[in-house]
Write an enzyme that holds these catalytic residues in place. Structure first.
Site, PDB file in Angstrom:
ATOM      1  N   LYS A 182     -11.476  -4.063  -5.620  1.00  0.00           N
ATOM      2  CA  LYS A 182     -12.819  -4.109  -5.006  1.00  0.00           C
ATOM      3  C   LYS A 182     -13.874  -3.537  -5.950  1.00  0.00           C
ATOM      4  CE  LYS A 182     -11.157  -3.986  -0.239  1.00  0.00           C
ATOM      5  NZ  LYS A 182      -9.706  -3.704  -0.409  1.00  0.00           N
ATOM      6  N   GLN A 188      -9.681  -0.709  11.412  1.00  0.00           N
ATOM      7  CA  GLN A 188      -9.059  -2.001  11.074  1.00  0.00           C
ATOM      8  C   GLN A 188      -8.907  -2.841  12.336  1.00  0.00           C
ATOM      9  OE1 GLN A 188      -8.658  -4.351   9.141  1.00  0.00           O
ATOM     10  NE2 GLN A 188      -6.801  -4.148   7.927  1.00  0.00           N
ATOM     11  N   GLN A 189      -9.128  -4.144  12.222  1.00  0.00           N
ATOM     12  CA  GLN A 189      -8.969  -5.073  13.345  1.00  0.00           C
ATOM     13  C   GLN A 189      -7.988  -6.164  12.933  1.00  0.00           C
ATOM     14  OE1 GLN A 189     -13.245  -5.320  15.328  1.00  0.00           O
ATOM     15  NE2 GLN A 189     -13.350  -5.929  13.190  1.00  0.00           N
ATOM     16  N   TYR A 190      -7.008  -6.440  13.801  1.00  0.00           N
ATOM     17  CA  TYR A 190      -5.979  -7.434  13.479  1.00  0.00           C
ATOM     18  C   TYR A 190      -6.105  -8.701  14.303  1.00  0.00           C
ATOM     19  CZ  TYR A 190      -3.328  -3.801  10.957  1.00  0.00           C
ATOM     20  OH  TYR A 190      -2.923  -2.835  10.076  1.00  0.00           O
ATOM     21  N   HIS A 213      -2.910  -1.513  -4.665  1.00  0.00           N
ATOM     22  CA  HIS A 213      -4.067  -0.640  -4.889  1.00  0.00           C
ATOM     23  C   HIS A 213      -3.574   0.358  -5.937  1.00  0.00           C
ATOM     24  CE1 HIS A 213      -6.820  -1.898  -1.729  1.00  0.00           C
ATOM     25  NE2 HIS A 213      -5.838  -1.907  -0.860  1.00  0.00           N
ATOM     26  N   ASP A 219     -19.866  -3.015  -9.121  1.00  0.00           N
ATOM     27  CA  ASP A 219     -20.859  -2.327  -9.945  1.00  0.00           C
ATOM     28  C   ASP A 219     -21.549  -3.328 -10.871  1.00  0.00           C
ATOM     29  OD1 ASP A 219     -22.244  -0.221 -11.366  1.00  0.00           O
ATOM     30  OD2 ASP A 219     -20.618   1.136 -10.796  1.00  0.00           O
ATOM     31  N   ASP A 263      -6.161  -5.169  -5.759  1.00  0.00           N
ATOM     32  CA  ASP A 263      -7.254  -5.149  -4.772  1.00  0.00           C
ATOM     33  C   ASP A 263      -8.234  -4.019  -5.123  1.00  0.00           C
ATOM     34  OD1 ASP A 263      -8.794  -5.579  -2.536  1.00  0.00           O
ATOM     35  OD2 ASP A 263      -7.259  -4.943  -1.095  1.00  0.00           O
ATOM     36  N   GLY A 291      -0.214  -6.038   5.323  1.00  0.00           N
ATOM     37  CA  GLY A 291       0.194  -4.736   4.797  1.00  0.00           C
ATOM     38  C   GLY A 291       1.213  -4.063   5.698  1.00  0.00           C
ATOM     39  N   LYS A 342       0.030  -7.679  -3.481  1.00  0.00           N
ATOM     40  CA  LYS A 342      -1.265  -7.020  -3.627  1.00  0.00           C
ATOM     41  C   LYS A 342      -1.061  -5.515  -3.752  1.00  0.00           C
ATOM     42  CE  LYS A 342      -4.362  -6.457  -0.191  1.00  0.00           C
ATOM     43  NZ  LYS A 342      -4.768  -5.048  -0.394  1.00  0.00           N
ATOM     44  N   ASP A 377       0.844  -1.201   0.000  1.00  0.00           N
ATOM     45  CA  ASP A 377       0.000   0.000   0.000  1.00  0.00           C
ATOM     46  C   ASP A 377       0.876   1.248   0.000  1.00  0.00           C
ATOM     47  OD1 ASP A 377      -2.092  -1.767   0.012  1.00  0.00           O
ATOM     48  OD2 ASP A 377      -2.425  -1.632   2.169  1.00  0.00           O
ATOM     49  N   SER A 399     -12.730  -7.012   7.262  1.00  0.00           N
ATOM     50  CA  SER A 399     -12.026  -7.112   8.549  1.00  0.00           C
ATOM     51  C   SER A 399     -12.329  -5.946   9.485  1.00  0.00           C
ATOM     52  CB  SER A 399     -10.509  -7.164   8.299  1.00  0.00           C
ATOM     53  OG  SER A 399     -10.061  -5.969   7.670  1.00  0.00           O
TER      54      SER A 399
HETATM   55  P1  5BU Z   1      -2.902  -3.561   6.761  1.00  0.00           P
HETATM   56  O1  5BU Z   1      -1.897  -2.489   6.663  1.00  0.00           O
HETATM   57  O2  5BU Z   1      -2.298  -4.941   7.077  1.00  0.00           O
HETATM   58  O3  5BU Z   1      -4.042  -3.209   7.692  1.00  0.00           O
HETATM   59  O4  5BU Z   1      -3.502  -3.662   5.278  1.00  0.00           O
HETATM   60  C1  5BU Z   1      -4.525  -4.552   4.923  1.00  0.00           C
HETATM   61  C2  5BU Z   1      -4.762  -4.530   3.430  1.00  0.00           C
HETATM   62  O5  5BU Z   1      -5.831  -5.424   3.130  1.00  0.00           O
HETATM   63  C3  5BU Z   1      -5.192  -3.168   2.878  1.00  0.00           C
HETATM   64  O6  5BU Z   1      -4.663  -3.041   1.568  1.00  0.00           O
HETATM   65  C4  5BU Z   1      -6.703  -3.250   2.828  1.00  0.00           C
HETATM   66  O7  5BU Z   1      -7.237  -2.469   1.765  1.00  0.00           O
HETATM   67  C5  5BU Z   1      -6.951  -4.726   2.584  1.00  0.00           C
HETATM   68  N1  5BU Z   1      -8.204  -5.233   3.183  1.00  0.00           N
HETATM   69  C6  5BU Z   1      -8.440  -5.261   4.535  1.00  0.00           C
HETATM   70  O8  5BU Z   1      -7.617  -4.822   5.324  1.00  0.00           O
HETATM   71  N2  5BU Z   1      -9.615  -5.776   5.013  1.00  0.00           N
HETATM   72  C7  5BU Z   1     -10.593  -6.257   4.209  1.00  0.00           C
HETATM   73  O9  5BU Z   1     -11.613  -6.738   4.686  1.00  0.00           O
HETATM   74  C8  5BU Z   1     -10.338  -6.220   2.812  1.00  0.00           C
HETATM   75  C9  5BU Z   1      -9.147  -5.732   2.335  1.00  0.00           C
HETATM   76 BR1  5BU Z   1     -11.614  -6.879   1.677  1.00  0.00          BR
END
Ligand code: 5BU
Length: 251
Positions: free
Chosen positions: A94, A201-203, A63, A97, A92, A221, A61, A39, A146
């Protein structure tokens, strides 16, 4: 939650899509189920990253629409690295449409995604027929996200899986739970040193996603591209991911 059933080994999955088969072949050969998400926003950073992590990953991957100086040259260079270090190129995008618009976005934009992407992501919200336009490129549907508060609830998930299983273009899906064995499972939201960011974001850890979700490929990422030493980080995720995968076969 404990896994509902024994997980199927990569080599025993009945994947018919040629790109899915290639991905499995690469995973077994490289002992890696790591997909690195680049990214990054400049050509220079992306090429440098690809060279450093290439030997540890099965796919890179991208964008494309965040790259400030995107050009055909970036793709020419990336294809070279991908061939040399044996990984697939994964856009990626997404898509989400009607088929006709997706076809224009896929084939006619400045990114010319159809010319180079081995894999693309698609929200199957447009229904089964909207997926036909991706032709021989491997489609990965997004059936669950996620991020905190995602709208991909159980009802959507079930319908999205049905579309994915019916479409010959789809080789797998993105989700945070187990999916049917005839699809490859891709799981983002993986990080070993953080539980999330401040934007939803959730890890989870590699151990958790391989054991509980029966993930086939983890997508990482920031855990890699923000590391002080990206090559070492990629190797670490590769090793931990593969060990976690092998352990999950015996659960
Ligand atoms: P990270 O930096 O590990 O948070 O990046 C995660 C990547 O996966 C990032 O490019 C998101 O656009 C992509 N992603 C995601 O995080 N969760 C999802 O549900 C989807 C894609 Br679909």
């Amino acid at each position: 939650a404990a896994p509902a059933k024994q997980r199927i080994a990569l080599e025993d999955k009945k994947i018919v899509h040629p790109v899915g088969k290639r991905l499995v072949e690469l995973a077994l050969k490289k002992q890696s189920n790591l997909i690195a998400s680049a990214d990054l926003i400049t050509t220079e950073e992306i090429i440098d990253f690809a060279n450093k992590v290439g030997e540890h990953i099965v796919a890179l991957k991208l964008h494309s629409d965040i790259i400030q100086d995107f050009s055909d040259n970036l793709i020419v260079e990336l294809k070279k690295v991908a061939r040399e270090k044996e990984f697939l190129l994964f856009e990626d995008r997404k898509f989400g449409d009607i088929g006709n618009t997706q076809e224009l976005q896929f084939k006619k934009s400045i990114y010319k995604i159809s010319d180079w992407a081995d894999l693309v992501t698609v929200h199957p919200i447009g229904g089964l027929e909207s997926l036909k336009v991706f032709e021989n490129t491997g489609v990965i549907t997004i059936v669950e996200m996620s991020s905190k508060g995602t709208l991909t609830d159980d009802y959507y998930f079930t319908k999205a899986i049905n579309v994915s299983e019916e479409s010959g273009n789809v080789l797998g899906a993105v989700a945070q739970r187990q999916i049917p064995d005839n699809l490859l499972l891709f799981t983002p939201g993986v990080n070993i040193s953080s539980t999330g960011d401040n934007k939803g974001q959730q890890y989870n850890t590699p151990e958790l996603v391989f054991k509980n979700y029966h993930t086939d490929f983890m997508i990482v990422g920031r855990g890699i591209y923000k590391a002080a030493d990206v090559k070492t980080a990629a190797k670490e995720y590769q090793t931990l991911g593969w060990i976690s995968y092998l352990q999950s076969l015996n659960d």
